[in-house]
Design a protein around this motif. Structure first.
Motif, PDB file in Angstrom:
ATOM      1  N   ALA A 181       0.429  -6.725  -5.191  1.00 12.29           N
ATOM      2  CA  ALA A 181       1.860  -6.966  -5.418  1.00 12.29           C
ATOM      3  C   ALA A 181       2.149  -6.831  -6.924  1.00 12.29           C
ATOM      4  CB  ALA A 181       2.246  -8.344  -4.910  1.00 12.29           C
ATOM      5  N   ARG A 182       1.199  -7.299  -7.740  1.00 16.02           N
ATOM      6  CA  ARG A 182       1.408  -7.195  -9.189  1.00 16.02           C
ATOM      7  C   ARG A 182       1.377  -5.728  -9.646  1.00 16.02           C
ATOM      8  NH1 ARG A 182      -2.502 -10.793 -12.097  1.00 16.02           N
ATOM      9  NH2 ARG A 182      -2.411 -12.086 -10.249  1.00 16.02           N
ATOM     10  N   TYR A 183       0.455  -4.970  -9.015  1.00 15.99           N
ATOM     11  CA  TYR A 183       0.389  -3.528  -9.321  1.00 15.99           C
ATOM     12  C   TYR A 183       1.717  -2.855  -8.993  1.00 15.99           C
ATOM     13  CZ  TYR A 183      -4.719  -3.575  -9.783  1.00 15.99           C
ATOM     14  OH  TYR A 183      -5.992  -3.801 -10.190  1.00 15.99           O
ATOM     15  N   VAL A 184       2.324  -3.315  -7.896  1.00 21.49           N
ATOM     16  CA  VAL A 184       3.612  -2.713  -7.505  1.00 21.49           C
ATOM     17  C   VAL A 184       4.599  -2.862  -8.662  1.00 21.49           C
ATOM     18  CG1 VAL A 184       5.617  -2.953  -5.976  1.00 21.49           C
ATOM     19  CG2 VAL A 184       3.321  -2.974  -5.005  1.00 21.49           C
ATOM     20  N   GLY A 185       4.623  -4.076  -9.244  1.00 19.38           N
ATOM     21  CA  GLY A 185       5.514  -4.325 -10.378  1.00 19.38           C
ATOM     22  C   GLY A 185       5.209  -3.376 -11.530  1.00 19.38           C
ATOM     23  N   GLN A 186       3.916  -3.200 -11.809  1.00 20.99           N
ATOM     24  CA  GLN A 186       3.538  -2.330 -12.942  1.00 20.99           C
ATOM     25  C   GLN A 186       3.930  -0.877 -12.663  1.00 20.99           C
ATOM     26  OE1 GLN A 186      -0.683  -2.897 -13.408  1.00 20.99           O
ATOM     27  NE2 GLN A 186      -0.460  -5.068 -13.920  1.00 20.99           N
ATOM     28  N   ALA A 187       3.656  -0.449 -11.420  1.00 24.82           N
ATOM     29  CA  ALA A 187       3.955   0.946 -11.059  1.00 24.82           C
ATOM     30  C   ALA A 187       5.464   1.199 -11.161  1.00 24.82           C
ATOM     31  CB  ALA A 187       3.464   1.238  -9.645  1.00 24.82           C
ATOM     32  N   LEU A 188       6.263   0.218 -10.732  1.00 27.44           N
ATOM     33  CA  LEU A 188       7.720   0.389 -10.786  1.00 27.44           C
ATOM     34  C   LEU A 188       8.184   0.471 -12.237  1.00 27.44           C
ATOM     35  CD1 LEU A 188       8.873  -2.082  -7.957  1.00 27.44           C
ATOM     36  CD2 LEU A 188       8.906   0.423  -7.907  1.00 27.44           C
ATOM     37  N   GLU A 189       7.615  -0.387 -13.087  1.00 20.47           N
ATOM     38  CA  GLU A 189       8.016  -0.393 -14.494  1.00 20.47           C
ATOM     39  C   GLU A 189       7.663   0.940 -15.161  1.00 20.47           C
ATOM     40  OE1 GLU A 189       6.969  -3.956 -16.600  1.00 20.47           O
ATOM     41  OE2 GLU A 189       7.182  -2.929 -18.533  1.00 20.47           O
ATOM     42  N   HIS A 190       6.469   1.427 -14.825  1.00 22.51           N
ATOM     43  CA  HIS A 190       6.007   2.702 -15.382  1.00 22.51           C
ATOM     44  C   HIS A 190       6.997   3.824 -15.028  1.00 22.51           C
ATOM     45  CE1 HIS A 190       3.200   5.921 -16.439  1.00 22.51           C
ATOM     46  NE2 HIS A 190       3.557   6.484 -15.277  1.00 22.51           N
ATOM     47  N   ASN A 191       7.386   3.867 -13.755  1.00 22.30           N
ATOM     48  CA  ASN A 191       8.319   4.914 -13.322  1.00 22.30           C
ATOM     49  C   ASN A 191       9.677   4.771 -13.994  1.00 22.30           C
ATOM     50  OD1 ASN A 191       7.531   6.902 -10.965  1.00 22.30           O
ATOM     51  ND2 ASN A 191       6.324   5.034 -10.747  1.00 22.30           N
ATOM     52  N   TYR A 192      10.106   3.537 -14.124  1.00 19.42           N
ATOM     53  CA  TYR A 192      11.402   3.289 -14.754  1.00 19.42           C
ATOM     54  C   TYR A 192      11.397   3.806 -16.188  1.00 19.42           C
ATOM     55  CZ  TYR A 192      15.391   0.849 -16.704  1.00 19.42           C
ATOM     56  OH  TYR A 192      16.563   0.561 -17.343  1.00 19.42           O
ATOM     57  N   ARG A 193      10.311   3.510 -16.891  1.00 20.20           N
ATOM     58  CA  ARG A 193      10.226   3.949 -18.298  1.00 20.20           C
ATOM     59  C   ARG A 193      10.179   5.473 -18.399  1.00 20.20           C
ATOM     60  NH1 ARG A 193       9.850  -0.365 -21.502  1.00 20.20           N
ATOM     61  NH2 ARG A 193       8.788  -2.219 -20.730  1.00 20.20           N
ATOM     62  N   ASP A 245       0.824  -1.207   0.000  1.00 21.60           N
ATOM     63  CA  ASP A 245       0.000   0.000   0.000  1.00 21.60           C
ATOM     64  C   ASP A 245       0.857   1.255   0.000  1.00 21.60           C
ATOM     65  OD1 ASP A 245      -1.870  -1.910   0.208  1.00 21.60           O
ATOM     66  OD2 ASP A 245      -2.592  -1.384   2.216  1.00 21.60           O
ATOM     67  N   ALA A 246       1.931   1.231   0.823  1.00 23.59           N
ATOM     68  CA  ALA A 246       2.804   2.412   0.917  1.00 23.59           C
ATOM     69  C   ALA A 246       3.427   2.708  -0.451  1.00 23.59           C
ATOM     70  CB  ALA A 246       3.899   2.174   1.945  1.00 23.59           C
ATOM     71  N   ILE A 247       3.868   1.660  -1.131  1.00 26.97           N
ATOM     72  CA  ILE A 247       4.520   1.876  -2.431  1.00 26.97           C
ATOM     73  C   ILE A 247       3.512   2.412  -3.450  1.00 26.97           C
ATOM     74  CG2 ILE A 247       5.735   0.731  -4.345  1.00 26.97           C
ATOM     75  CD1 ILE A 247       6.904  -1.221  -2.294  1.00 26.97           C
ATOM     76  N   LEU A 248       2.338   1.767  -3.499  1.00 25.83           N
ATOM     77  CA  LEU A 248       1.334   2.193  -4.491  1.00 25.83           C
ATOM     78  C   LEU A 248       0.881   3.628  -4.222  1.00 25.83           C
ATOM     79  CD1 LEU A 248      -0.716  -1.113  -4.756  1.00 25.83           C
ATOM     80  CD2 LEU A 248       0.835  -0.128  -6.459  1.00 25.83           C
ATOM     81  N   GLU A 249       0.737   3.960  -2.959  1.00 24.22           N
ATOM     82  CA  GLU A 249       0.282   5.305  -2.614  1.00 24.22           C
ATOM     83  C   GLU A 249       1.322   6.347  -3.008  1.00 24.22           C
ATOM     84  OE1 GLU A 249      -2.138   5.175   0.881  1.00 24.22           O
ATOM     85  OE2 GLU A 249      -1.158   7.045   1.531  1.00 24.22           O
ATOM     86  N   ASP A 250       2.575   6.096  -2.632  1.00 23.84           N
ATOM     87  CA  ASP A 250       3.615   7.087  -2.945  1.00 23.84           C
ATOM     88  C   ASP A 250       3.882   7.187  -4.446  1.00 23.84           C
ATOM     89  OD1 ASP A 250       3.743   7.688  -0.341  1.00 23.84           O
ATOM     90  OD2 ASP A 250       5.758   6.930   0.059  1.00 23.84           O
ATOM     91  N   TRP A 263      -5.349   1.948  -6.805  1.00 24.47           N
ATOM     92  CA  TRP A 263      -5.555   0.643  -6.173  1.00 24.47           C
ATOM     93  C   TRP A 263      -6.642   0.814  -5.129  1.00 24.47           C
ATOM     94  CZ3 TRP A 263      -4.577  -0.081  -0.811  1.00 24.47           C
ATOM     95  CH2 TRP A 263      -4.061   1.049  -0.186  1.00 24.47           C
ATOM     96  N   SER A 264      -7.181  -0.299  -4.685  1.00 29.90           N
ATOM     97  CA  SER A 264      -8.163  -0.171  -3.606  1.00 29.90           C
ATOM     98  C   SER A 264      -7.947  -1.281  -2.597  1.00 29.90           C
ATOM     99  CB  SER A 264      -9.577  -0.207  -4.177  1.00 29.90           C
ATOM    100  OG  SER A 264     -10.129  -1.503  -4.007  1.00 29.90           O
ATOM    101  N   LYS A 265      -8.387  -1.007  -1.383  1.00 29.85           N
ATOM    102  CA  LYS A 265      -8.207  -1.967  -0.283  1.00 29.85           C
ATOM    103  C   LYS A 265      -8.870  -3.306  -0.613  1.00 29.85           C
ATOM    104  CE  LYS A 265      -6.450   0.279   3.500  1.00 29.85           C
ATOM    105  NZ  LYS A 265      -5.120  -0.110   3.877  1.00 29.85           N
ATOM    106  N   GLY A 266      -9.857  -3.239  -1.543  1.00 28.61           N
ATOM    107  CA  GLY A 266     -10.585  -4.450  -1.895  1.00 28.61           C
ATOM    108  C   GLY A 266      -9.734  -5.447  -2.676  1.00 28.61           C
ATOM    109  N   HIS A 267      -8.666  -4.951  -3.291  1.00 29.30           N
ATOM    110  CA  HIS A 267      -7.828  -5.858  -4.088  1.00 29.30           C
ATOM    111  C   HIS A 267      -7.057  -6.814  -3.202  1.00 29.30           C
ATOM    112  CE1 HIS A 267      -7.917  -2.520  -7.283  1.00 29.30           C
ATOM    113  NE2 HIS A 267      -8.740  -3.503  -7.645  1.00 29.30           N
ATOM    114  N   ARG A 268      -6.936  -8.036  -3.669  1.00 30.13           N
ATOM    115  CA  ARG A 268      -6.186  -9.015  -2.877  1.00 30.13           C
ATOM    116  C   ARG A 268      -4.688  -8.678  -2.906  1.00 30.13           C
ATOM    117  NH1 ARG A 268      -7.271 -13.515  -5.852  1.00 30.13           N
ATOM    118  NH2 ARG A 268      -5.358 -14.369  -4.942  1.00 30.13           N
ATOM    119  N   LEU A 269      -3.999  -9.198  -1.899  1.00 30.64           N
ATOM    120  CA  LEU A 269      -2.568  -8.876  -1.770  1.00 30.64           C
ATOM    121  C   LEU A 269      -1.810  -9.225  -3.045  1.00 30.64           C
ATOM    122  CD1 LEU A 269      -0.140  -7.971  -0.114  1.00 30.64           C
ATOM    123  CD2 LEU A 269      -0.019 -10.276   0.845  1.00 30.64           C
TER     124      LEU A 269
END
Ligand code: ATP
Ligand code: MG
Length: 412
Positions: free
Chosen positions: A251-263, A231-236, A241-247
């Motif tokens: 975790a997969r969103y974290v990967g996508q968010a990191l890739e997006h920033n890298y690009r 949550d901390a990573i996705l928020e910053d 994302w929403s609390k309703g999403h499973r862990l």
């Protein structure tokens, strides 16, 4: 007529007019009148010599420092003045208490029992409040000619940070992790300057547009699990994302968010202070996030900072994989840098060249540090220095001497 200059010394003594007059054999009204600049009608002799001699006889002495009960008192960060005020109902003067302490001779059992009881109460109160830092009052700062507190609880700006060798090495390691990607761990005992260092690094990084800092804000890190980290990573990273999403999903969103920033040319850095408190679950999640990569490039750099337990925790069976990847650096004791540290701190507080700690006191500090097995940190050094200044002021000394330092018990 203005008050007599001796009034100040009298007040510092903390003896009541009634008791003082009785002990000197001077009428109370004469004593009071003299100190307040009023001449008594019909008074023939001048009481000044008697009062001076009385003040002199009650002058606090350095001898008190090594006495066991005094050591206990000073060990709690308290002074004789505090004890006089705390036991006001007994009406003991400051000079008298000094003498009882220095000579170990008490006027009666009741007084020494009362003193011990009061000490015990203070000890319990301190324990509850976990007071580890000694505060320097305005009065003490003035006594030493300082403009501000040299040892504030919170540093006001990065300019207040004194350069220290191991902190500089740790900084280098962190910056290299940030710039080249990686996973580093900085360990050091409490008060060694880890949080101060992180503040400095954050300050420096704030000007860099290519960096996104993630700092989980959970105060109690022992409750920060894998889910809280996601949550901390996705928020910053401002990723939807929403609390309703499973862990798993998050975790997969974290990967996508990191890739997006890298690009987008951003380096994402996760910095966790007090990481020794993280759950195993959170540490394992970190390992997983660290594995996100594009080609050969890691998408997340991780900096863990914590007490020495962190290194042990990483060696834990479950976490062995992390321990193999992580670049660890331990901040050691400040050793020979203490004199410069103290000097710089005092200079920044406006001390104009005068030595507050004489050279024998500095030597005594060094001996104390060596005896403690080199475990002195900036914080414990500051505590020792502040405590010594409190005692010196209590004794009316303008300089901290070796004797004062030696008299302070190891309470760090
Ligand atoms: N390099 C420094 N320059 C000036 N002051 C320092 C320095 N390092 C530490 N201090 C002082 O020591 C205090 C404690 O430092 P800090 O809070 O960084 O310790 P820490 O290692 O984070 O301890 P903990 O593990 O308990 O969190 C600071 O508030 C500051 O007053
Ligand atoms: Mg800290």
């Amino acid at each position: 007529m203005p008050n007599h200059p001796l009034l100040k010394a009298w007040r510092q003594l903390g003896v009541s007019y009634r008791i003082g007059a009785e002990e000197m054999g001077v009428p109370r009204s004469v004593l009071h009148g003299f100190l307040h600049g009023q001449k008594k009608l019909g008074q023939r002799s001048n009481p000044e010599p008697v009062i001076r001699a009385y003040l002199e006889s009650k002058k606090p002495s350095l001898e008190v420092i090594s006495e066991p009960l005094a050591k206990k008192l000073f060990g709690l960060g308290l002074t004789v003045k505090d004890a006089v005020m705390g036991m006001a109902h007994l009406n003991i003067g400051k000079g008298d208490l000094y003498r009882y302490l220095a000579q170990g001779k008490w006027p009666n059992q009741q007084t020494v029992d009362a003193f011990r009881k009061w000490l015990e109460q203070q000890k319990q109160r301190r324990k509850k409040k976990m007071i580890t830092k000694v505060m320097l009052s305005e009065e003490i700062l003035e006594h030493f000619g300082l403009k501000t507190n040299p040892f504030p609880h919170e540093l006001k700006s990065v300019e207040d940070i004194v350069p220290l060798k191991d902190l500089a090495l740790a900084e280098k390691k962190i910056l290299s992790t940030i710039n080249h990607g990686g996973f580093c761990g900085i360990t050091g005992c409490t008060g060694s300057g880890k949080t101060v260092l992180l503040k400095k690094i954050e300050h420096e990084l704030s000007a860099r547009k290519d960096i996104v800092l993630i700092k989980p804000r959970t105060v109690e890190k022992q409750y920060l699990g894998a889910s809280g980290l996601c949550d901390a990573i996705l928020e910053d990273l401002h990723w939807p994302w929403s609390k309703g999403h499973r862990l798993e999903m998050r975790a997969r969103y974290v990967g996508q968010a990191l890739e997006h920033n890298y690009r987008n040319g951003k380096k994402v850095i996760l910095i966790i202070d007090e990481a020794h408190l993280l759950t195993d679950d959170a540490l394992l999640a970190l390992k997983r996030f660290y594995e996100f990569e594009l080609g050969f490039r890691k998408l997340l750099a991780i900096v863990l900072v914590g007490q020495e337990k962190l290194a042990e925790r990483l060696q834990n069976v479950n976490l062995v994989e992390i321990a193999q990847r992580i670049d660890l650096f331990g901040i050691k004791a400040m050793n020979g840098q203490f004199a410069r540290f103290l000097k710089e701190k005092l200079a920044r507080a406006g001390m104009n060249g005068r030595e507050i700690f004489d050279s024998a006191a500095m030597k005594a500090i060094y001996e104390k540090m060596s005896k403690a097995g080199g475990f002195y940190t900036p914080q414990s050094l500051q505590n020792l220095a502040a405590q010594a200044m409190v005692i010196a002021e209590d004794l009316g000394e303008k300089t901290v001497t070796a004797k004062i330092i030696q008299g302070i018990p190891e309470a760090f």
